[in-house]
Scaffold this active site. Structure first.
Site, mmCIF file in Angstrom:
data_model
loop_
_atom_site.group_PDB
_atom_site.id
_atom_site.type_symbol
_atom_site.label_atom_id
_atom_site.label_comp_id
_atom_site.label_asym_id
_atom_site.label_seq_id
_atom_site.Cartn_x
_atom_site.Cartn_y
_atom_site.Cartn_z
ATOM 1 N N HIS A 1 0.952 -1.252 0.025
ATOM 2 C CA HIS A 1 0.038 -0.142 0.005
ATOM 3 C C HIS A 1 0.812 1.326 0.049
ATOM 4 C CE1 HIS A 1 -4.080 -1.642 1.342
ATOM 5 N NE2 HIS A 1 -3.281 -2.521 0.599
ATOM 6 N N TYR B 1 -8.980 5.515 7.805
ATOM 7 C CA TYR B 1 -9.187 5.877 9.052
ATOM 8 C C TYR B 1 -10.120 6.974 9.105
ATOM 9 C CZ TYR B 1 -4.896 3.469 10.062
ATOM 10 O OH TYR B 1 -3.962 2.210 10.072
ATOM 11 N N PRO C 1 -4.188 0.078 18.830
ATOM 12 C CA PRO C 1 -3.774 -0.295 17.222
ATOM 13 C C PRO C 1 -3.865 0.664 16.065
ATOM 14 C CG PRO C 1 -5.836 -1.230 18.015
ATOM 15 C CD PRO C 1 -5.364 -0.566 19.248
ATOM 16 N N LYS D 1 1.307 -0.193 14.928
ATOM 17 C CA LYS D 1 2.672 -0.464 15.447
ATOM 18 C C LYS D 1 3.265 -1.568 16.119
ATOM 19 C CE LYS D 1 4.353 3.283 13.681
ATOM 20 N NZ LYS D 1 4.603 2.926 12.261
ATOM 21 N N TYR E 1 3.838 6.548 10.144
ATOM 22 C CA TYR E 1 3.223 5.515 10.015
ATOM 23 C C TYR E 1 4.153 4.503 9.245
ATOM 24 C CZ TYR E 1 -1.003 2.887 8.706
ATOM 25 O OH TYR E 1 -2.112 2.156 8.412
HETATM 26 P P1 RFL Z 1 2.082 -12.031 21.328
HETATM 27 O O1 RFL Z 1 1.490 -11.983 19.850
HETATM 28 O O2 RFL Z 1 0.868 -11.860 22.384
HETATM 29 O O3 RFL Z 1 2.486 -13.517 21.518
HETATM 30 C C1 RFL Z 1 2.921 -13.972 22.864
HETATM 31 C C2 RFL Z 1 2.791 -15.509 22.902
HETATM 32 O O4 RFL Z 1 3.117 -16.011 24.182
HETATM 33 C C3 RFL Z 1 2.297 -17.014 24.479
HETATM 34 N N1 RFL Z 1 2.237 -16.963 26.018
HETATM 35 C C4 RFL Z 1 3.070 -17.904 26.842
HETATM 36 N N2 RFL Z 1 3.515 -18.834 26.220
HETATM 37 C C5 RFL Z 1 4.143 -19.762 27.497
HETATM 38 N N3 RFL Z 1 3.887 -19.568 28.899
HETATM 39 C C6 RFL Z 1 3.334 -18.512 29.000
HETATM 40 N N4 RFL Z 1 3.018 -18.432 30.396
HETATM 41 C C7 RFL Z 1 2.610 -17.667 28.250
HETATM 42 N N5 RFL Z 1 2.050 -16.786 28.409
HETATM 43 C C8 RFL Z 1 1.503 -16.077 27.008
HETATM 44 C C9 RFL Z 1 0.851 -16.522 23.897
HETATM 45 O O5 RFL Z 1 -0.038 -17.647 23.800
HETATM 46 C C10 RFL Z 1 1.284 -15.831 22.535
HETATM 47 O O6 RFL Z 1 1.429 -16.982 21.631
HETATM 48 O O7 RFL Z 1 3.166 -10.967 21.341
HETATM 49 P P2 RFL Z 1 4.374 -10.490 20.539
HETATM 50 O O8 RFL Z 1 5.153 -11.824 20.047
HETATM 51 O O9 RFL Z 1 5.140 -9.513 21.258
HETATM 52 O O10 RFL Z 1 3.663 -9.794 19.308
HETATM 53 C C11 RFL Z 1 3.122 -8.634 19.538
HETATM 54 C C12 RFL Z 1 1.734 -8.580 18.430
HETATM 55 O O11 RFL Z 1 1.253 -9.595 18.521
HETATM 56 C C13 RFL Z 1 0.909 -7.217 18.767
HETATM 57 O O12 RFL Z 1 1.552 -6.166 19.152
HETATM 58 C C14 RFL Z 1 0.026 -6.838 17.556
HETATM 59 O O13 RFL Z 1 -1.062 -8.032 17.413
HETATM 60 C C15 RFL Z 1 -0.601 -5.729 17.688
HETATM 61 N N6 RFL Z 1 -1.600 -5.323 16.510
HETATM 62 C C16 RFL Z 1 -0.865 -4.677 15.474
HETATM 63 N N7 RFL Z 1 0.389 -4.547 15.266
HETATM 64 C C17 RFL Z 1 0.790 -4.121 14.279
HETATM 65 O O14 RFL Z 1 2.121 -3.933 13.954
HETATM 66 N N8 RFL Z 1 0.098 -3.607 13.131
HETATM 67 C C18 RFL Z 1 -1.230 -3.795 13.271
HETATM 68 O O15 RFL Z 1 -1.923 -3.303 12.010
HETATM 69 C C19 RFL Z 1 -1.833 -4.226 14.403
HETATM 70 N N9 RFL Z 1 -3.142 -4.195 14.652
HETATM 71 C C20 RFL Z 1 -2.948 -5.423 16.666
HETATM 72 C C21 RFL Z 1 -3.845 -4.856 15.737
HETATM 73 C C22 RFL Z 1 -3.252 -5.948 17.737
HETATM 74 C C23 RFL Z 1 -4.745 -6.162 17.794
HETATM 75 N N10 RFL Z 1 -5.498 -6.777 18.810
HETATM 76 C C24 RFL Z 1 -5.976 -7.836 18.854
HETATM 77 C C25 RFL Z 1 -4.865 -6.535 20.340
HETATM 78 C C26 RFL Z 1 -4.960 -5.085 15.801
HETATM 79 C C27 RFL Z 1 -5.590 -5.640 16.800
HETATM 80 C C28 RFL Z 1 -7.136 -6.049 16.603
HETATM 81 C C1 PHB Z 2 -5.707 -4.355 10.677
HETATM 82 O O1 PHB Z 2 -6.009 -4.812 9.626
HETATM 83 O O2 PHB Z 2 -6.314 -5.156 11.366
HETATM 84 C C2 PHB Z 2 -5.262 -3.176 11.170
HETATM 85 C C3 PHB Z 2 -4.826 -2.300 10.275
HETATM 86 C C4 PHB Z 2 -4.538 -0.888 10.576
HETATM 87 C C5 PHB Z 2 -4.623 -0.580 11.900
HETATM 88 C C6 PHB Z 2 -4.956 -1.559 13.053
HETATM 89 C C7 PHB Z 2 -5.494 -2.675 12.430
HETATM 90 O O3 PHB Z 2 -3.889 0.528 12.578
#
Ligand code: RFL
Ligand code: PHB
Length: 388
Positions: free
Chosen positions: A72, A200, A292, A296, A384
């Protein structure tokens, strides 16, 4: 069992770190509490910065992302019935890729397994000890058996609710936190994309985000009450809110489709500093959370473990602790800038119940300023795409 680096958590942070270490000839074991099927199916982030893509490509796990991810070159800001394009590539020379986090997980798990990596799923009762000494230990249960790993280092990559961060005594760390009074209602929809770029939208009824997953699956979000229940939201109610919040004077309209997943997430900003205690290092969501809105979170997890992999490489290759000693402050510099941007985007685009009519007008004026000014648009675009 003995290994060089014990990693708790198989999210993007833990899996990528394990793979980067492997490429440098460093052994690790990854412990994950959930099943492989579960981590490979959990829907979370979607946006990867150019720098994250470069790291995944260099690690040899970017092939499918390059083929299937969507590049994008801009995003849109929608407010006051109009849409305004922020030309990310024109303003910064960089782009972002929309490639779902669970696909990144699938690629990383496959790479670890192909390389014979030690990846233990469905572990429980993980406990750490001895992080102040030179040989910390992780005990846990796996396949009904009590097990233990002795390692040189333990990495807490176990997300916000993991067991690692609480191991750093409260007297040694400072937690910074802001909890927002709203959440996001997220849905997955079977339909073609409504827009070539992410939208957005700021609206009096609340924020909305139009994102995508693939040519046939779309990801949409709506600002909502974080304590609300999914059961209160019929498909009709979701579509009518989404249409109202994204309505545009130019006749553009959101495409509807079958909604096949619904969920509500809370929003917080959080930083734990330092991201280290003795031989325990935190990475990704275990150490910091962003709302989110700035996309980031996964990108920060990736940049943390790139730093950590280099620091551990310096230790094993040259006996140098320099990288390990500067890890926390180096990582936190980037973390705080992303915290700022994510907080700023959140404030710019959401409706705050307590905001006065004056504050609402000023919020709109800030948006008008951004789209009218190349300098302000560039600042948004640089943050961004992660241009620094
Ligand atoms: P995770 O992905 O939470 O992984 C941690 C893992 O540890 C496990 N765990 C354990 N394992 C063993 N023993 C224990 N005691 C444990 N406790 C926990 C868990 O089961 C899990 O598998 O952390 P990590 O690796 O630091 O990654 C971080 C990302 O997952 C997170 O920051 C992103 O998903 C945030 N996020 C976004 N980030 C972006 O860069 N771009 C995006 O567009 C974006 N959109 C989002 C998002 C997060 C969202 N949610 C659901 C919070 C959109 C959403 C809706
Ligand atoms: C997503 O596609 O899940 C998404 C995209 C942009 C954001 C957050 C989540 O800022």
């Amino acid at each position: 069992m003995r290994t060089q680096v014990a990693i708790i958590g198989a999210g993007p942070a833990g899996l990528l770190l394990s793979h980067l270490l492997h490429l440098n000839g460093i052994e690790s074991v990854v412990l994950e509490s959930r099943s492989r099927a579960d981590i490979e199916a959990t829907i979370r982030a979607g946006v990867l910065e150019q720098g994250s893509m470069d790291i995944l490509n260099e690690a040899g796990v970017g092939e499918r992302m390059q083929r299937e991810g969507a590049l994008h070159h801009g995003i849109e800001l929608a407010f006051g019935g109009r849409r305004h394009r922020i030309d990310l590539t024109g303003l910064t020379g960089k782009a972002i890729t929309v490639y779902p986090q669970h696909e990144v997980i699938i690629d990383l798990v496959a790479a670890r397994i192909k390389a014979g990596g030690a990846l233990l799923f469905e572990t429980s009762k993980v406990e750490l000890s001895g992080i102040d000494g030179s040989s910390p230990r992780v005990t846990f249960e796996h396949d009904g058996q009590a097990r233990s790993i002795e390692a040189d280092f333990v990495i807490g990559a176990d997300g916000f609710h993991g067991v690692s961060r609480p191991m750093i005594p409260e007297t040694q760390r400072q937690d910074y936190q802001r909890i927002y009074p709203f959440g996001w209602f997220g849905i997955l929809v079977e339909s073609p994309p409504s827009s070539d770029e992410l939208i957005y939208a700021r609206h009096e009824r609340g924020f909305a985000l139009v994102s995508t997953r693939s040519p046939t699956v779309q990801r949409l979000y709506l600002q909502c009450d974080p304590r609300d229940s999914v059961d209160n939201w019929s498909d009709d109610r979701i579509w009518s809110e989404l249409h109202a919040r994204t309505e545009s004077d130019d006749g553009w309209k959101l495409k509807e489709g079958r909604i096949f997943q619904k969920g509500i997430i809370g929003m917080r900003s959080f930083v734990c500093a330092p991201m280290r205690s003795g031989r325990l290092f935190l990475a990704g969501d275990a150490a910091h959370i962003v709302p989110p809105t700035g996309a980031k979170g996964m990108n920060l997890a990736i940049s943390d473990v790139k730093l950590l992999a280099n620091a551990l490489d310096g230790f094993y290759r040259r006996g140098s602790e320099e990288g390990l000693d500067s890890y926390s402050s180096d990582a936190l510099k980037r973390v705080w800038r992303a915290e700022f941007f994510s907080w700023w985007m959140t404030r710019l685009l959401h409706t705050f119940e307590e905001a006065s009519p004056f504050e609402r007008q000023v919020q709109l004026a800030e948006l008008e300023n951004i789209v009218a000014s190349r300098a302000l648009s560039t600042a948004l675009a640089e943050n961004y795409v992660g241009a620094f």
